[in-house]
Design an enzyme around this catalytic site. Structure first.
Site, mmCIF file in Angstrom:
data_model
loop_
_atom_site.group_PDB
_atom_site.id
_atom_site.type_symbol
_atom_site.label_atom_id
_atom_site.label_comp_id
_atom_site.label_asym_id
_atom_site.label_seq_id
_atom_site.Cartn_x
_atom_site.Cartn_y
_atom_site.Cartn_z
ATOM 1 N N LYS A 32 18.722 31.536 23.904
ATOM 2 C CA LYS A 32 17.812 32.069 22.890
ATOM 3 C C LYS A 32 16.445 32.340 23.518
ATOM 4 O O LYS A 32 15.996 31.565 24.388
ATOM 5 C CB LYS A 32 17.686 31.039 21.756
ATOM 6 C CG LYS A 32 16.982 31.524 20.494
ATOM 7 C CD LYS A 32 16.991 30.407 19.435
ATOM 8 C CE LYS A 32 16.296 30.804 18.163
ATOM 9 N NZ LYS A 32 16.313 29.738 17.141
ATOM 10 N N SER B 249 17.729 31.026 12.681
ATOM 11 C CA SER B 249 17.101 32.050 13.495
ATOM 12 C C SER B 249 17.808 32.325 14.823
ATOM 13 O O SER B 249 17.435 33.256 15.524
ATOM 14 C CB SER B 249 15.664 31.629 13.808
ATOM 15 O OG SER B 249 15.658 30.414 14.541
ATOM 16 N N SER C 143 18.716 26.390 12.076
ATOM 17 C CA SER C 143 18.723 27.653 12.826
ATOM 18 C C SER C 143 19.896 27.844 13.774
ATOM 19 O O SER C 143 20.157 28.957 14.206
ATOM 20 C CB SER C 143 17.420 27.810 13.613
ATOM 21 O OG SER C 143 16.408 28.285 12.770
#
EC number: 6.3.5.7
Lengths: 515, 526
Positions: free
Chosen positions: B76, B171, B195
């Site tokens: 990420k 996210s 997330s």
């Protein structure tokens, strides 16, 4: 930045001297100090405000000043409080900056063990209660040399609280009297230091050094004045004082300014001021540098700091992972107060001399080394070390370690002084020692022919011829002029090239004159 | 080959059935084919190929570094990667190249993993859709799956196919999409309020949030330091366990990691179900929960019960305060953490040079989106001296109560809690953006957030496809630092439900050879 800093907060309700002279010379009358002793300003653990102005003139009110200090002291550690970067005052700008110091995103603080130990030892030395559990907080403000936008400190639950420091000040007309005071210590906290900003107004630039290597001691002073018996006045904070002298000056100025302001019907604003050391006055700082809401919050990346003592130490713990307060207490060197008491007791020294010996780095050790090597009276050694030796050091702006005169040389000189040379000759030898490193006092005495005249017959002879050569002075002596004999002594001394002891000359002369 | 699990492909590498370079090239090619998903912000092609080359040398010498050697992974874009741009999907960090690796990234690289790239997210991980970053939204691979498309064709006719693409959740949507679309075998996400688990559920992959303190946060650009945990996204529970075994453990650079040493582990197969006690928190049965998720949830509970486990209803009475409490604590830490983005040392800097203050203001206005700025403002409000006690301190107390709820339940003998991960399956982007980020986050984090408050491990495991042909995942929550036990239960569940493999042929019809299995007859696909 992120150099470890110890912050002591002396609480507001006392007047803390920094152990220097001339602190309270502020205008309207030298303050006469606390009601109990009638001496100048002072501090004590008592809650009384500690400076009262001198007896007011007619129609004038009496004023008391209250001062609290926030002292930022850099910890002598090899690396910074929360990063592995080194601490080195001479390093080029930004050469000792870790990713954490530059506040790169994702970096986390790691507490430096040495700094915690230093804080605990400071706490013990200042008679504080050491908190077994303390916390770290973030203090937020935007400033160019604060790259994270916050500073990690210990606002809410600091490592040590409720301590005191006993100190002495010289009082009296000749400052010959020592008075012992106690300053309370509210708390000691570990705090990350910010960086350093250098403003280049010519190019309208600000340069940032994140090494954070400026000033090992910085003091903020909180000052207010009020009429005794009434509530405390509004306080101002004078920030970034970096020497004891400026601290004293700033406090003096600020007290007087506040008194003038109030007596002229003005008001004191709760504001942050800075000290202009060129003009010798305090001036308000721009708003954004002054009061603001720091929006404190707990530092989530550092777990509570837990300290143990020998009893509470959990079994089987890695000694590298825990800090044992008892162990640190054992490592604590003898505190200056104890050393001073010992000096007074052991050598019959005046208390102010014991202070003087401890105030200069290395001086006590020097003194003790001289004492070891001489049979001279401690009082005499003290006088040599504090008057002659220290005087020379100060004059040349040298540290004790840089002195060209060794303790053994001074001890030897002291020995000569007692027997073989006059005291004025001894001073001369000292000067020579200072100039020509490596020579022993004995060598100098021999070279300069400074040894006392041992030949009694020769001295008798010299005295006699001097009397014969100066009949007028002899007459004066006989008429009872007390100064006349001194003139004769001087004449004989000159004739001996300063190698005779004046007291011996006096004896001989008096005998020959049948006085 | 790419459809396989990490464990399977690791075995294939060891057997020499495929080389790291081949694997790397196939993944890179697939990343290009699936570009429409917008899963990656940066594809580190050169780095990956170089790493593959090194890995190949090791395999040739018989010096493989372990299970991860030669395995393509994605990270990420809020984990610092040395020499590779790390943006947090924000203008503020566009062009920022960290000089160091996050500890978790370093650990993956030390094991020989190949870094394929940095995955998309909501700006600074603030969001639950992976829709609010400067590089645009991530599209859910299931939008293009045969399973979903067939169901859609039955229902609606004539509508443009592509306008109905689905969000991934967030996210860590980029990481979830990357794993789901076979462009890597494992990906790092981050999990502050759900997330990792939320997009895992929406994308039909396993999403593990380890216990707080088990995995280092050093190098993870923080959202909420006291809740952030690096998350792991994989195609099966065993793979998550492998990656966790590598990442877990004390990090001297993160003082909040546990001191006890952690060793890599393999998950045992659960045999004696009678010793297992599953708790069903009654507060999680909310009106907003879709009937389909609810029914799968009961089905799962029944499954455990029928196989001999004890299944009991439990209560987490303070759950309902979790969202508002999280709002205060999250925004406060955000306000603090974002203070360093001032345009001075790194990242975006505006052109204004009137004064330092004006430069700060303009830099921050230009650098952060509305969501980030909104949270900074709220947080600073809560931290003001006059508000601190009423908001921050109270929220901390509530947080303690929420954490205690879990402690009480686990003390009563429950081993693992079983809950939904999300309210429903993934929704189309057009529907998702009808609500603002804050409302969405509040709704979507409902089942996942309390876990972060308490620092517990939790994992989302895909269970079945909805009537629309979209994945639905369920969440297991374990005792603090009992991640292994949690994963053991999750593994058992995974085996029972046999979640179907995503069929993405349509999206990648011109690279179908990737899915052909030329050499690997011996390794079976799960």
């Amino acid at each position: 930045m992120a150099t470890p800093v110890l912050r002591w907060c002396c609480p507001g309700r006392r007047w803390v001297f920094a152990g220097i002279g001339g602190v309270s010379r502020h205008g309207r009358g030298v303050p006469t100090g606390s009601t109990s002793s009638g001496k100048r300003g002072q501090s004590s653990v008592a809650q009384q405000p500690l400076i009262t102005a001198q007896k007011p003139r007619k129609g004038e009110r009496e004023w008391a000043a209250v001062v609290g200090l926030e002292i930022h002291a850099q910890i002598a550690s090899n690396s910074k409080l929360f990063s592995g970067s080194q601490v080195d005052f001479a390093a080029p700008p930004n050469s000792l900056v870790s990713f954490f110091d530059a506040s790169l995103p994702g970096t986390l603080p790691v507490l430096n063990r040495r700094c915690v130990e230093a804080a605990v030892m400071t706490g013990l030395a200042l008679d504080c209660h050491i908190n077994r559990r303390s916390l770290f907080d973030r203090k937020h403000y935007f400033y160019a040399d604060l790259p994270a936008g916050y500073q990690i400190t210990q606002q809410r639950l600091p490592i040590a609280v409720n301590g005191s420091l006993v100190y002495s000040v010289c009082v009296g007309k000749r400052r010959s009297q020592m008075v012992t005071k106690t300053a309370g210590v509210k708390q000691i906290q570990l705090e990350q230091d910010s960086g350093k900003s250098l403003h280049d107004s010519l190019r309208s630039q600000t340069l940032i050094d994140l090494n954070r290597a400026e000033g090992q001691l910085r003091v903020d002073a909180n000052i207010s004045v009020h009429n005794p018996g009434e509530p405390l006045g509004v306080r101002t904070e004078v920030k970034n004082l970096n020497s004891a002298r400026f601290l004293a000056k700033a406090i003096d100025y600020e007290i007087q300014r506040q008194i003038n302001e109030l007596e002229n019907g003005g008001k004191i604003l709760n504001e942050t001021r800075s000290f202009d050391y060129k003009l010798g006055c305090t001036v308000p700082m721009r708003d954004k540098e002054g009061k603001q809401d720091y929006r404190f919050m707990p530092e989530p990346n550092l777990p509570p700091l837990l300290l143990y003592d020998s009893e509470s130490l959990p079994t089987g713990t890695d000694p590298q992972q825990v800090i044992n307060i008892d162990q640190l207490r054992e490592q604590l060197p003898e505190l200056p107060r104890v050393t001073r008491e010992k000096l007074v007791q052991q050598y019959g020294m005046l208390p102010e001399h014991s202070f003087a010996l401890l105030n200069e780095v290395g001086l006590l050790e020097f003194f003790q080394n001289v004492i070891k090597e001489t049979r001279a009276e401690p009082k005499k050694v003290t006088s040599w070390v504090l008057n002659t030796f220290l005087g020379f050091l100060k004059q040349q702006n040298l540290a004790v370690s840089e002195s060209p005169v060794t303790p053994s040389a001074l001890a030897e000189l002291d020995l000569l002084d007692r027997k073989a040379i006059s005291s004025s000759a001894a001073k001369q030898v000292f000067q020579e020692l200072w100039r020509s490193k490596g020579k022993t006092p004995a060598q100098i005495v021999a070279e300069k022919k400074l040894e006392l005249m041992q030949d009694a017959e020769a001295l008798e002879q010299l005295c006699r011829s001097t009397l014969e050569a100066h009949p007028q002075v002899v007459t004066d002596v006989k008429k009872g002029n007390p100064r006349a004999i001194n003139k004769l002594i001087g004449l004989v001394r000159r004739a001996t090239l300063g190698r005779a002891d004046p007291t011996v000359i006096k004896e001989v002369l008096e005998r020959q004159l049948s006085l | 080959m790419l459809g396989r699990t990490l464990q399977e492909v690791s075995e294939a590498l060891k057997q020499g059935l495929v080389t790291p370079t081949e694997l790397c090239q196939r993944c890179l090619s697939l990343i290009k084919k699936t570009k429409i998903l917008n899963a990656y912000i940066t594809v580190s092609e050169e780095v990956a190929l170089k790493q593959a080359e090194e890995s190949e040398k090791r395999y040739k010498k018989g010096h493989s570094l372990g299970d991860l050697d030669g395995i393509p992974v994605a990270v990420k874009d809020n984990f610092s990667t040395a020499g590779i741009e790390t943006t947090c999907a924000s203008n503020m960090l566009k062009g920022y190249v960290p000089p160091y690796n996050a500890t978790v990234v370093q650990k993956l690289l030390d094991q020989g993993a190949l870094l394929m790239g940095k995955t998309n997210l909501d700006e600074f991980a603030m969001g639950s859709g992976s829709t609010d970053g400067i590089f645009g939204p991530v599209k859910n691979p299931w939008s293009y799956s045969k399973q979903y498309r067939e169901k859609r064709k039955q229902k609606s006719h004539g509508e443009s196919e592509d306008s109905h693409w689905l969000i991934t959740g967030g996210s860590s949507g980029g990481s979830a999409a990357a794993v789901s679309a076979f462009t890597c075998f494992a990906a790092l996400g981050s999990d502050t309020g759900g997330s990792t688990r939320n997009p895992a559920a929406h994308c039909g992959v396993v999403g593990l949030k380890p216990s707080y303190g088990l995995v280092s946060r050093h190098g993870l650009i923080p959202l909420v330091n006291s809740m952030d945990v690096p998350g792991i996204l994989t195609r099966c529970v065993d793979d998550a366990a492998i990656v966790l075994g590598i990442l877990a453990g004390h990090d001297p650079k993160d003082s909040t990691t546990i001191q006890d040493p952690v060793k890599p582990f393999t998950l045992p197969s659960l045999t004696d179900m009678s010793k297992l006690c599953i708790g069903i928190p009654k507060e999680y049965l909310t009106p907003e929960l879709s009937s389909e998720v609810q029914s799968l949830w009961s089905k799962a509970a029944n499954l455990f019960e029928s196989e001999g486990a004890k299944v009991i209803e439990v209560s987490l009475p303070h759950t309902s305060y979790s969202i508002v409490c999280y709002h205060v604590l999250c925004t406060s830490e955000v306000a603090s953490n974002m203070a360093r983005f001032d345009g001075l040392e790194y990242g975006h800097r505006c052109d204004t040079d009137v004064s330092t203050e004006a430069m700060y203001a303009a830099t921050r206005r230009e650098g952060f989106n509305d969501v980030v700025r909104g949270r900074i403002l709220s947080g600073n409000f809560f931290l003001l001296k006059e508000n601190y006690e009423n908001y921050f301190v109270k929220a901390q107390k509530v947080r303690r109560l929420i954490a205690h709820d879990f402690v009480n339940v686990f003390n009563s003998g429950v081993d693992v809690l079983l809950t939904p991960t999300t309210l429903s399956e993934a929704v189309p982007h057009t529907e998702f953006i009808r609500e603002d980020n804050r409302t969405r986050s509040a709704q979507d984090d409902l089942f996942t957030q309390a876990v972060n408050m308490a620092g517990l491990p939790a994992v989302s495991v895909p269970m079945a496809l909805s009537s629309q042909g979209l994945p639905i995942g369920l969440q297991f929550i374990g005792r603090a630092f009992c991640d292994q036990q949690l994963l053991t239960v999750a593994k058992w569940f995974e085996k029972q439900v046999q979640f179907p493999v995503i069929q993405l042929q349509e999206l990648m019809d011109d690279c179908s050879s990737i899915f052909e299995n030329e050499k690997l007859a011996s390794v079976s696909l799960k």
